[in-house]
Design an enzyme around this catalytic site. Sequence first.
Site, mmCIF file in Angstrom:
data_model
loop_
_atom_site.group_PDB
_atom_site.id
_atom_site.type_symbol
_atom_site.label_atom_id
_atom_site.label_comp_id
_atom_site.label_asym_id
_atom_site.label_seq_id
_atom_site.Cartn_x
_atom_site.Cartn_y
_atom_site.Cartn_z
ATOM 1 N N HIS B 71 0.873 -1.181 0.000
ATOM 2 C CA HIS B 71 0.000 0.000 0.000
ATOM 3 C C HIS B 71 0.906 1.226 0.000
ATOM 4 O O HIS B 71 1.616 1.469 0.972
ATOM 5 C CB HIS B 71 -0.914 -0.018 1.225
ATOM 6 N N LEU B 72 0.875 1.950 -1.111
ATOM 7 C CA LEU B 72 1.731 3.137 -1.218
ATOM 8 C C LEU B 72 0.971 4.399 -0.830
ATOM 9 O O LEU B 72 1.560 5.480 -0.761
ATOM 10 C CB LEU B 72 2.323 3.258 -2.622
ATOM 11 N N ARG B 73 -0.331 4.270 -0.583
ATOM 12 C CA ARG B 73 -1.155 5.335 0.017
ATOM 13 C C ARG B 73 -1.315 6.578 -0.842
ATOM 14 O O ARG B 73 -1.816 7.583 -0.363
ATOM 15 C CB ARG B 73 -0.589 5.758 1.387
ATOM 16 N N HIS B 240 -2.315 -12.539 1.245
ATOM 17 C CA HIS B 240 -2.178 -12.624 2.718
ATOM 18 C C HIS B 240 -2.970 -13.789 3.340
ATOM 19 O O HIS B 240 -3.758 -13.608 4.252
ATOM 20 C CB HIS B 240 -2.484 -11.295 3.411
ATOM 21 N N ASN B 312 -4.978 -7.024 9.500
ATOM 22 C CA ASN B 312 -6.057 -7.813 8.918
ATOM 23 C C ASN B 312 -5.583 -8.471 7.628
ATOM 24 O O ASN B 312 -5.109 -7.774 6.739
ATOM 25 C CB ASN B 312 -7.266 -6.917 8.619
ATOM 26 N N ASP B 339 2.164 -7.005 2.257
ATOM 27 C CA ASP B 339 0.993 -6.238 2.687
ATOM 28 C C ASP B 339 1.449 -5.013 3.492
ATOM 29 O O ASP B 339 0.843 -4.645 4.497
ATOM 30 C CB ASP B 339 0.012 -7.098 3.498
#
Lengths: 334, 462
Positions: B71-73, B240, B312, B339
């Site tokens: 996740h590079l946001r 995941h 999660n 993740d």
Amino acid sequence: MLDVANGDTTRHRPIAGGVVVSRPDPDVPPATAWPHRHLLDVDQLTRGEMEACLDLAVEMRERRLRRETLDLLRGEVVGLAFCEPSTRTRVSFELAAEALGAQVVELPIDVSSVTKGESLVDTLRTLERTGVTTVILRHSMSGAPYLAARSVPVRIVNAGDGSHAHPTQALLDALTLCDALGSLEGRKIAIVGDIGHSRVARSNIHALTALGASVCLAGPPAWVRGFEAWPGVTVADRLQDALAGADAVMTLRIQLEREAGGGVPSLREYTARWGLDAERLAVAQTGAPVLHPGPTNEGVEITADLAASERSLIGAQVVNGVAMRMAVLALLTQ
Amino acid sequence: MSSFGSLGDPAATFVLTGVRVIDPWNDEDAVRDIAVVEGQLVDPAKAPSDAPRLDARGLVVGPGLCDLHVHLREPGMERAETVESGARAAAHGGFTTVCAMPNTDPPLDEPARVAMVLERARNRACRVRVIAAATRAREGERITEIGELARMGIAGVSDDGSVVASARVARGLLAYLAPLGLPLIEHAEDPALSAGSVMRAGPTATRLGLAGWPASAELSIVDRDIALAEETGGWVHFTHLSTAGGLDAIRRAKERGIRVTCDVTPHHLALTDAWVAGWRGFAWEEPTGVAADPFGAPLDATLAYDPACRVNPPLAPRAEALALLAGVADGTIDSIATDHAPHPLERKRVEFGAAAPGMIGLETALSLGLAAVEVGGLELVRLLGALSTRPAELIGEVRTLQPGSLADLVVFDPVARWRVEASGLASASSNTPLLGVELPGVVRMTVAGGRITYRDGLAAVD
């Protein structure tokens, strides 16, 4: 002197004036210092420490009865931070702190501060700067007192966190049971209801098993699942099996909204299968007392008759609540 | 002294001498020299005599690592991470390709948004591939314009963060994806079973009074999607993976020749649900304290309910973490993917149940894998296969250290140890429960597409 360090198993020794009840001379360290800064759960206490709480609570109860003025908490500012509705626990702590001479402030922290985005840590830091030395924290989320204790330099007393723990309730229940039964060693205590969501049940399981009792649970399967693995605990499929031979029975408040969560089909069925009444108690030990942390839903988890009967220790629990909270505050600020 | 480079730098020329070469592509494990000339791997005998010679004795060189799940946001949560900071974290961790998940704000659910991220990813410290949203606004109803997105080079589609809840939509996606050769990357979590849960169900959750996520929440989706993949011929990739039951289902599906692949995170291999109760030991270590006695042992008040452990899917019980590690060792699990989920402090310095789920992983993934290798849980060649060769293959990239290939590699010291500190991380966030923990494995050089993207020491000799 309190002998908190050893694991003396003779529970509920009458106290003969040996307890320190006035602020000790600061130049003379107490012989046995209370080793805990916070009370987060009873699992942090040794059996000896729990017994010290019980002994001191007995003494506090007597002194309160004699209307003695105590000043153990003089100079302390006790903040009541109840982020979840509560009446009896809050009042009980307030009376306990005031009875010990503390200044008590009701902290303006509630569910709405969460929605405003003000975090628990920020709120408590602000309060600490205003001079609060001890925070009594009630919170809807399990573990919140641990966050508070490691983030803010104040004493934290857990007054109930989510489904996790309610240590002062467990200690006052243990005191109430010891008063009634003499000792918990070898006793069978039944706990009935929504164990899974109950902080009262969890802390009681820790305290009662540490004090030598065995615990038998009963309730709808979804509400007792997983507890069979807990050492010293058994889970009964039927209420009667949990009550059979029990030395005391504790029933828990049913959260009326939980009906929708799949635990039970209806409150009527809950009462039919797990509601406590005098007739069902017949399989327990003769005269086995009944406890309830309150407030009760009379006619749901317990009949009004039983709750008001001489077997009910509900009133004693309230009286012991103040005494136990006095004892806990006195020990933590020692 | 460490420094970062980028894919826009001039192509590199150097010779690594006496390095242990591990190339899962052809199962090579040998000590030799590695020569890179103008960004290409060449026969060391043919390297120019003036090429800088780097003494790499005691070090390992493997193919550049490839992360299928980060996740590079960007866009929308740039305080947590940007493409630039995430790419540096990747290079620092030895990665040369990362696949960015589309659950940004707004989500990457249309070609223009994907193009924007690809534009921002140009000439960074790591190659960035995009995984596009599977459904518009990630709402699980209408599928995205996958044909056009495929032409832009996406690595797959996913509604990661959520499952594709509707079996009908998932079936349609798999059928539509089948001829494109792209996977549906599935976050396998039945929301009806996991609703309200903040950790994995089990004794630790019971003790802590935290609502537990049952393993069936993952297995029910894995089983469903395997049936849909078999029926449609589509390719489902479970990301995941966190349950032994899901792993068994995937193993059986692979045996039957169904197009199914999967990855596991380093934290689901190395950490366990006991971390939520404050234990700090790896899954392969002998449990003590609250890990051995989840009901009776006192909680460590300084570590219990650490929001950094909220993730999660939730951390698994020890037995399942070990089963997942065995799944990597035997190849049932194709890939280790991080993740990597950066969050700013205010999303984590809150009650456990209120914390944003996720932990960063790019800079600790190789080290956690090496910790497993140290105790014999995994062969080094298998670790690098799962961190590099196999995931790269899944997204159409080739990784090998044979002469004639583009240089894409990581050089690391497998035994040197480092302490994870926020100040030492290139990520813009530091949400990991590994802060303060000492880990084996220090990356000395990362080379992506022939360019040196990260370097720590490795001075030229002579």
